[in-house]
Scaffold this motif. Structure first.
Motif, short mmCIF file in Angstrom:
data_model
loop_
_atom_site.label_atom_id
_atom_site.label_comp_id
_atom_site.label_asym_id
_atom_site.label_seq_id
_atom_site.Cartn_x
_atom_site.Cartn_y
_atom_site.Cartn_z
N PRO A 1 30.10 43.40 36.02
CA PRO A 1 29.15 43.03 37.08
C PRO A 1 29.22 41.54 37.45
O PRO A 1 28.88 41.17 38.59
N ASP A 2 29.66 40.71 36.53
CA ASP A 2 29.76 39.28 36.83
C ASP A 2 30.91 38.96 37.79
O ASP A 2 31.01 37.85 38.31
N GLU A 3 31.80 39.95 38.00
CA GLU A 3 32.96 39.74 38.87
C GLU A 3 32.78 40.39 40.24
O GLU A 3 33.76 40.55 40.99
N ALA A 4 31.58 40.77 40.59
CA ALA A 4 31.33 41.47 41.86
C ALA A 4 31.82 40.67 43.06
O ALA A 4 32.40 41.24 44.00
N GLU A 5 31.61 39.38 43.05
CA GLU A 5 32.05 38.55 44.18
C GLU A 5 33.57 38.55 44.30
O GLU A 5 34.11 38.63 45.41
N ARG A 6 34.26 38.48 43.16
CA ARG A 6 35.73 38.51 43.20
C ARG A 6 36.23 39.85 43.71
O ARG A 6 37.17 39.92 44.50
N TYR A 7 35.61 40.95 43.26
CA TYR A 7 36.04 42.27 43.72
C TYR A 7 35.97 42.35 45.24
O TYR A 7 36.88 42.87 45.89
N ALA A 8 34.88 41.84 45.80
CA ALA A 8 34.70 41.89 47.24
C ALA A 8 35.74 41.04 47.96
O ALA A 8 36.28 41.43 49.01
N GLU A 9 36.06 39.87 47.41
CA GLU A 9 37.06 38.99 48.02
C GLU A 9 38.46 39.60 47.91
O GLU A 9 39.27 39.47 48.83
N ASP A 10 38.75 40.25 46.80
CA ASP A 10 40.08 40.83 46.60
C ASP A 10 40.40 41.86 47.69
O ASP A 10 41.54 41.94 48.18
N VAL A 11 39.43 42.65 48.05
CA VAL A 11 39.65 43.73 49.01
C VAL A 11 40.05 43.19 50.38
O VAL A 11 40.83 43.82 51.10
N VAL A 12 39.54 42.04 50.76
CA VAL A 12 39.86 41.49 52.09
C VAL A 12 41.03 40.50 52.03
O VAL A 12 41.46 39.99 53.07
N ARG A 13 41.57 40.25 50.83
CA ARG A 13 42.65 39.27 50.67
C ARG A 13 43.96 39.91 50.26
O ARG A 13 45.03 39.48 50.69
N TYR A 14 43.89 40.96 49.41
CA TYR A 14 45.10 41.55 48.84
C TYR A 14 45.18 43.04 49.15
O TYR A 14 44.18 43.69 49.45
N GLY A 15 46.39 43.57 49.04
CA GLY A 15 46.59 45.01 49.20
C GLY A 15 47.67 45.32 50.21
O GLY A 15 48.49 44.47 50.58
N LYS A 16 47.67 46.57 50.68
CA LYS A 16 48.65 47.02 51.65
C LYS A 16 47.97 47.16 53.01
O LYS A 16 47.00 47.88 53.15
N GLY A 17 48.51 46.48 53.99
CA GLY A 17 47.92 46.55 55.32
C GLY A 17 48.08 45.23 56.05
O GLY A 17 48.43 44.19 55.46
#
Length: 358
Positions: free
Chosen positions: A167-183
């Motif tokens: 739960p302490d990494e919630a902010e990072r999880y949200a940032e990862d989705v808009v920064r990394y991945g396929k697309g």
């Protein structure tokens, strides 16, 4: 001494690998040598004799230093526990003949050398071997981190497949989705969350060394190969062994790495089905450690002039001082790293690439 060492070891709270190493040092070297001694009667001359003894049983200076460091810590804590007044370990002065420290000789890692390693690795354990070598050379991941890399932390599934259990990494999880991945607009990346080590007779997951959790962008060519590799096999491991298991269980350093780096005859060592040709040696890595590919990865980043903070963060190192507190790895920094790594790959003539899949 045996009773004190057992008590002292039981009080430690260290990373798994450190605990394993300390236990081995105590059991194999310190306990047998001081078996009939009490903590309080060991003196400076005993410490000198112990150092001399280690030279007869351990050829590696680093191994001897590791044993002496554990002994020194145990003796320091014996002082704190009031089992003796001072430590028998001599410090802050040098006695005896000066011996210059030996440094491991390294040759600059070239993209052509990595391609040669990757081709040999392909002959040993197939497409996973080819991609493994290029992944280590471009990400600088530690071997145990590569052995422990699973699908949910690898491109193209990550970050959508992230377990998100902190739960302490919630902010990072949200940032990862808009920064990394396929697309469109996203950067391909892998996430270093764990490594594999042996405990209790089996492989277990542990945090990476120094708790160095990090995100590593990968160049386009590697993103394509990782995606294709995961479509080609069903193993949970991104880089499975010939049998489909974990590379750590396959004794990678001895059975896989040595033929890959040193070369092998057609009938020597493990081979991917259908691959029985002799393997040429890769001169830059003959007799060398697998870990030097990680060192070479850092050298590439340094040569290409990337931000020191971005480089050290990518390697999983802490940056001390104000620089470490105030700096951050930005999107332009990551895109610049992707660009130069892609250029290194493209500089290799006749690279195997798609041919790795036949």
């Amino acid at each position: 001494m045996s009773e004190w060492l057992d008590s002292w070891y039981g009080s430690l709270d260290l990373a798994h690998r450190s605990m394993v190493n300390y236990e081995s040092v105590i059991r194999v070297h310190i306990k047998p040598y001081f078996a009939r001694r009490t903590v309080g009667e060991i003196g400076i001359m005993d410490h000198r004799a112990f150092k001399k003894h280690l030279k007869t049983v351990l050829s590696s200076e680093n191994s001897r230093k590791a044993v002496l460091n554990v002994f020194s810590m145990a003796m320091d804590d014996a002082v704190s526990a009031e089992l003796r007044k001072t430590s028998p370990v001599e410090r802050h002065r040098r006695r005896g003949k000066y011996t210059k420290k030996k440094r491991e000789r390294k040759k600059g890692m070239t993209p052509a050398a990595v391609e040669a390693l990757a081709r040999n690795a392909h002959a040993v354990f197939g497409p996973a071997g080819y991609v493994f070598m290029w992944t280590m050379a471009t990400t600088g991941m530690r071997p145990a981190e590569l052995y422990g890399l699973t699908r949910e932390y690898c491109y193209p599934t990550w970050p959508g497949s992230d377990q998100r259990d902190d739960p302490d990494e919630a902010e990072r999880y949200a940032e990862d989705v808009v920064r990394y991945g396929k697309g469109e607009g996203l950067m391909p990346a892998v996430r270093v969350e764990r490594q594999v080590q042996y405990e209790g007779g089996g492989l277990q997951f542990f945090p990476p060394k120094y708790e160095s959790l990090r995100t590593l962008v990968v160049p386009p060519f590697l993103a394509e190969m990782l995606e294709r590799l995961l479509k080609e096999h069903n193993s949970r491991w991104v880089f499975p062994s010939i049998s489909g298991g974990n590379l750590r269980s396959a004794n990678f350093d001895h059975k896989y790495w040595r033929p890959i780096a040193d070369g092998a005859k057609a009938d020597e060592g493990p081979r991917w089905p259908g691959e029985r040709l002799a393997l040429p040696e890769v001169s830059a890595f003959t007799g060398k450690r697998l870990y030097l590919i990680r060192h070479g990865a850092k050298s590439w980043l340094d040569e290409d002039g990337h931000s020191r903070f971005a480089v050290e963060s990518r390697m999983g190192h802490e940056v001390p001082g104000v620089e470490g507190v105030c700096s951050s790895v930005t999107v332009p920094m990551e895109r610049a790293i992707m660009k130069t790594l892609q250029e290194r790959w493209e500089s290799v003539p006749g690279r195997m690439g798609d041919a790795a899949w036949g």
